[in-house]
Write a protein that holds these residues in place. Structure first.
Motif, mmCIF file in Angstrom:
data_model
loop_
_atom_site.group_PDB
_atom_site.id
_atom_site.type_symbol
_atom_site.label_atom_id
_atom_site.label_comp_id
_atom_site.label_asym_id
_atom_site.label_seq_id
_atom_site.Cartn_x
_atom_site.Cartn_y
_atom_site.Cartn_z
ATOM 1 N N ALA A 1 53.241 32.154 38.310
ATOM 2 C CA ALA A 1 54.323 31.856 37.610
ATOM 3 C C ALA A 1 55.038 31.195 38.399
ATOM 4 O O ALA A 1 55.386 30.885 39.650
ATOM 5 C CB ALA A 1 55.078 33.531 37.818
ATOM 6 N N LEU A 2 56.172 30.956 37.965
ATOM 7 C CA LEU A 2 57.224 30.291 38.109
ATOM 8 C C LEU A 2 58.632 31.266 38.173
ATOM 9 O O LEU A 2 59.124 31.438 37.164
ATOM 10 C CB LEU A 2 57.668 29.427 37.164
ATOM 11 C CG LEU A 2 57.012 27.964 37.060
ATOM 12 C CD1 LEU A 2 56.576 27.503 35.727
ATOM 13 C CD2 LEU A 2 56.788 27.329 38.708
ATOM 14 N N MET A 3 58.919 31.481 39.463
ATOM 15 C CA MET A 3 60.394 32.078 39.717
ATOM 16 C C MET A 3 61.467 31.212 40.027
ATOM 17 O O MET A 3 62.021 30.107 40.550
ATOM 18 C CB MET A 3 59.834 33.088 40.982
ATOM 19 C CG MET A 3 58.792 33.861 40.306
ATOM 20 S SD MET A 3 58.440 34.968 42.178
ATOM 21 C CE MET A 3 59.851 35.627 42.438
ATOM 22 N N ARG A 4 62.476 32.063 39.959
ATOM 23 C CA ARG A 4 64.201 31.399 40.270
ATOM 24 C C ARG A 4 63.593 31.006 41.296
ATOM 25 O O ARG A 4 62.944 31.559 42.491
ATOM 26 C CB ARG A 4 64.826 32.381 40.349
ATOM 27 C CG ARG A 4 66.588 32.668 41.041
ATOM 28 C CD ARG A 4 67.199 31.355 40.072
ATOM 29 N NE ARG A 4 66.810 31.989 38.385
ATOM 30 C CZ ARG A 4 68.084 32.142 37.933
ATOM 31 N NH1 ARG A 4 68.917 32.063 38.024
ATOM 32 N NH2 ARG A 4 67.710 31.793 36.553
ATOM 33 N N ASN A 5 64.250 29.651 41.551
ATOM 34 C CA ASN A 5 64.242 28.784 42.945
ATOM 35 C C ASN A 5 64.824 29.950 44.028
ATOM 36 O O ASN A 5 65.922 30.271 44.281
ATOM 37 C CB ASN A 5 65.627 27.552 42.787
ATOM 38 C CG ASN A 5 64.919 27.018 41.664
ATOM 39 O OD1 ASN A 5 63.794 26.595 41.107
ATOM 40 N ND2 ASN A 5 65.921 25.791 41.603
ATOM 41 N N ALA A 6 63.914 29.519 45.202
ATOM 42 C CA ALA A 6 64.656 30.459 46.616
ATOM 43 C C ALA A 6 65.505 29.956 46.954
ATOM 44 O O ALA A 6 66.337 30.596 47.252
ATOM 45 C CB ALA A 6 63.449 30.211 48.159
ATOM 46 N N GLY A 7 66.055 28.469 46.911
ATOM 47 C CA GLY A 7 68.389 28.543 47.089
ATOM 48 C C GLY A 7 68.567 29.192 46.600
ATOM 49 O O GLY A 7 70.108 28.605 46.181
ATOM 50 N N GLN A 8 68.409 29.719 45.172
ATOM 51 C CA GLN A 8 68.711 29.893 44.130
ATOM 52 C C GLN A 8 70.263 29.156 43.374
ATOM 53 O O GLN A 8 70.614 29.855 41.779
ATOM 54 C CB GLN A 8 69.822 30.938 44.333
ATOM 55 C CG GLN A 8 70.294 32.492 45.102
ATOM 56 C CD GLN A 8 69.394 33.588 43.888
ATOM 57 O OE1 GLN A 8 70.017 33.294 42.492
ATOM 58 N NE2 GLN A 8 68.616 34.405 44.630
ATOM 59 N N VAL B 1 56.758 17.013 48.972
ATOM 60 C CA VAL B 1 57.442 16.282 50.384
ATOM 61 C C VAL B 1 58.377 17.099 50.999
ATOM 62 O O VAL B 1 58.212 17.958 51.791
ATOM 63 C CB VAL B 1 57.436 14.561 50.692
ATOM 64 C CG1 VAL B 1 57.174 14.349 51.608
ATOM 65 C CG2 VAL B 1 56.406 14.108 49.958
ATOM 66 N N ASP B 2 59.465 17.570 50.187
ATOM 67 C CA ASP B 2 60.114 18.335 51.406
ATOM 68 C C ASP B 2 60.521 19.507 49.673
ATOM 69 O O ASP B 2 61.590 19.434 49.229
ATOM 70 C CB ASP B 2 61.717 17.316 50.940
ATOM 71 C CG ASP B 2 62.406 18.186 51.447
ATOM 72 O OD1 ASP B 2 62.567 19.157 51.619
ATOM 73 O OD2 ASP B 2 63.798 17.572 51.431
ATOM 74 N N ASN B 3 60.000 20.190 49.847
ATOM 75 C CA ASN B 3 60.200 21.244 49.011
ATOM 76 C C ASN B 3 61.840 21.723 48.398
ATOM 77 O O ASN B 3 62.432 22.608 49.439
ATOM 78 C CB ASN B 3 59.130 22.524 49.587
ATOM 79 C CG ASN B 3 58.855 24.099 48.788
ATOM 80 O OD1 ASN B 3 60.008 24.093 47.542
ATOM 81 N ND2 ASN B 3 57.924 24.576 48.388
ATOM 82 N N PRO B 4 61.497 21.926 47.156
ATOM 83 C CA PRO B 4 63.242 21.988 46.830
ATOM 84 C C PRO B 4 63.386 22.940 46.305
ATOM 85 O O PRO B 4 64.548 23.667 46.131
ATOM 86 C CB PRO B 4 63.741 21.135 45.422
ATOM 87 C CG PRO B 4 61.506 20.875 44.727
ATOM 88 C CD PRO B 4 60.612 21.357 46.092
ATOM 89 N N ASN B 5 62.691 23.940 46.230
ATOM 90 C CA ASN B 5 62.307 25.420 45.267
ATOM 91 C C ASN B 5 61.736 26.931 45.883
ATOM 92 O O ASN B 5 61.779 27.585 45.452
ATOM 93 C CB ASN B 5 62.516 25.121 43.619
ATOM 94 C CG ASN B 5 60.791 25.218 43.713
ATOM 95 O OD1 ASN B 5 60.377 25.118 44.437
ATOM 96 N ND2 ASN B 5 60.203 23.939 42.794
ATOM 97 N N GLY B 6 61.107 26.094 47.719
ATOM 98 C CA GLY B 6 60.385 27.601 47.793
ATOM 99 C C GLY B 6 59.249 27.835 47.661
ATOM 100 O O GLY B 6 58.230 28.703 47.896
ATOM 101 N N SER B 7 58.698 26.995 46.256
ATOM 102 C CA SER B 7 56.717 27.349 46.057
ATOM 103 C C SER B 7 56.161 26.965 46.596
ATOM 104 O O SER B 7 56.015 26.566 47.996
ATOM 105 C CB SER B 7 56.504 25.539 45.233
ATOM 106 O OG SER B 7 57.325 25.619 43.482
#
Lengths: 220, 83
Positions: free
Chosen positions: A102-109, A169-175
């Protein structure tokens, strides 16, 4: 070659997807409205495009996944039809149960909108075989809900079977596992948060997305 | 009859919104807040029916649409006093 793009209320990358398909096939794709109950039999490849189908109500992709056309898409994909879900399209495919997790809200909001650098985790798929596995590629991301989640067992399973296709390479969303794109077990349904259709023309700033279209279309 | 469906993230699934709420409350001086989780409530107005059957139908709604059971769990409350 005939291709198709599925259009939902509030899809907003459907025309970009259509341009990408026409650029690579020389033929305009069918634009299939989500209320249609079937995908024409001459269609060899389908893109489920990005956007904010149904305003992201309930959960991103949740309502679109119940559309009449998705029922037919699911059946045809099970019979082998190649499908690419991009961004909201990826969310729709997971909500429809066509891809795990599933795809959740980005960790950084925050909504992230930038060029993301990706590693090829699997360059052997029908969608990625024209890439050099050692090469990193630049593809734009633009999403609020791109934080890929799967439970430990599912993650182990997809990692073990080469179903992880792209990693940030630089995770933008916490995946989890830096996962940017995954493929189903049969290898004909790919979902990814980055937008390859926005990286097919030098005027986009790069053409690293092009090989996805060339790879899958060349396999048909 | 009213059915209230509470949907929230499963334990163990990182809840960035909950975490942000908790840290914001801490910043406001509510140091006692250790954690927060955020979910949603969906209220359904339903035709009256036999309680167990109604509950089974609402459960089906949760599984099919209202919750994504990959990441979310749900709880159903039926309220027969409300029309």
């Amino acid at each position: 070659m005939q291709t198709a793009v599925i259009v939902f209320p509030a899809s907003n990358c459907d025309r970009d997807a259509a341009v990408a398909l026409e650029t690579h096939t020389g033929k305009a794709p069918h634009m299939i409205w989500h209320k249609d109950t079937s995908i024409p039999d001459d269609v060899r490849f389908v893109v489920v495009p990005g956007g904010f189908s149904y305003g992201d109500y309930l959960r991103s992709g949740a309502i679109a996944a119940q559309s009449p056309v998705i029922k037919d898409l699911k059946q045809k994909a099970e019979a082998g039809l190649p499908v690419l879900g991009i961004c909201n399209g990826f969310q729709i495919l997971t909500e429809a149960g066509m891809l795990p997790g599933a795809l959740m809200r980005n960790a950084g909001q925050k909504f992230v909108c930038k060029i993301s650098r990706l590693r090829l985790a699997n360059a052997q798929t029908r969608f990625t075989k024209l890439y050099d596995a050692k090469h990193e590629i630049d593809i734009p991301v633009a999403h609020h809900d791109g934080n890929y989640f799967a439970d430990d067992d599912t993650l182990r399973r997809i990692e073990g079977s080469g179903q992880v296709v792209f990693r940030y390479v630089d995770n933008p969303n916490g995946s989890r596992g830096d996962i940017a794109g995954i493929i189903n077990q049969a290898g004909n349904v790919l979902g990814m948060m980055p937008h390859p259709e926005r990286a097919i023309d030098p005027l986009h700033g790069g053409t690293d997305g092009s090989n996805i279209f060339k790879s899958i279309l060349g396999s048909l | 009859m009213i059915a209230r469906v509470y949907v929230g993230l499963k334990p163990g699934v990182l809840d960035p919104q909950g975490r942000t709420i908790a840290s914001s409350l801490n910043d406001l001086g509510f140091e006692e807040v250790q954690d927060a989780t955020q979910g949603k409530v969906i209220e359904l107005k339903l035709a009256n029916g036999e309680r167990d059957l109604v509950k089974a139908r609402v459960k089906e709604m949760c599984e099919k649409l209202l919750a994504n059971t990959v990441i979310e769990s749900y709880r159903i409350e039926l309220d027969e006093t409300e029309e």
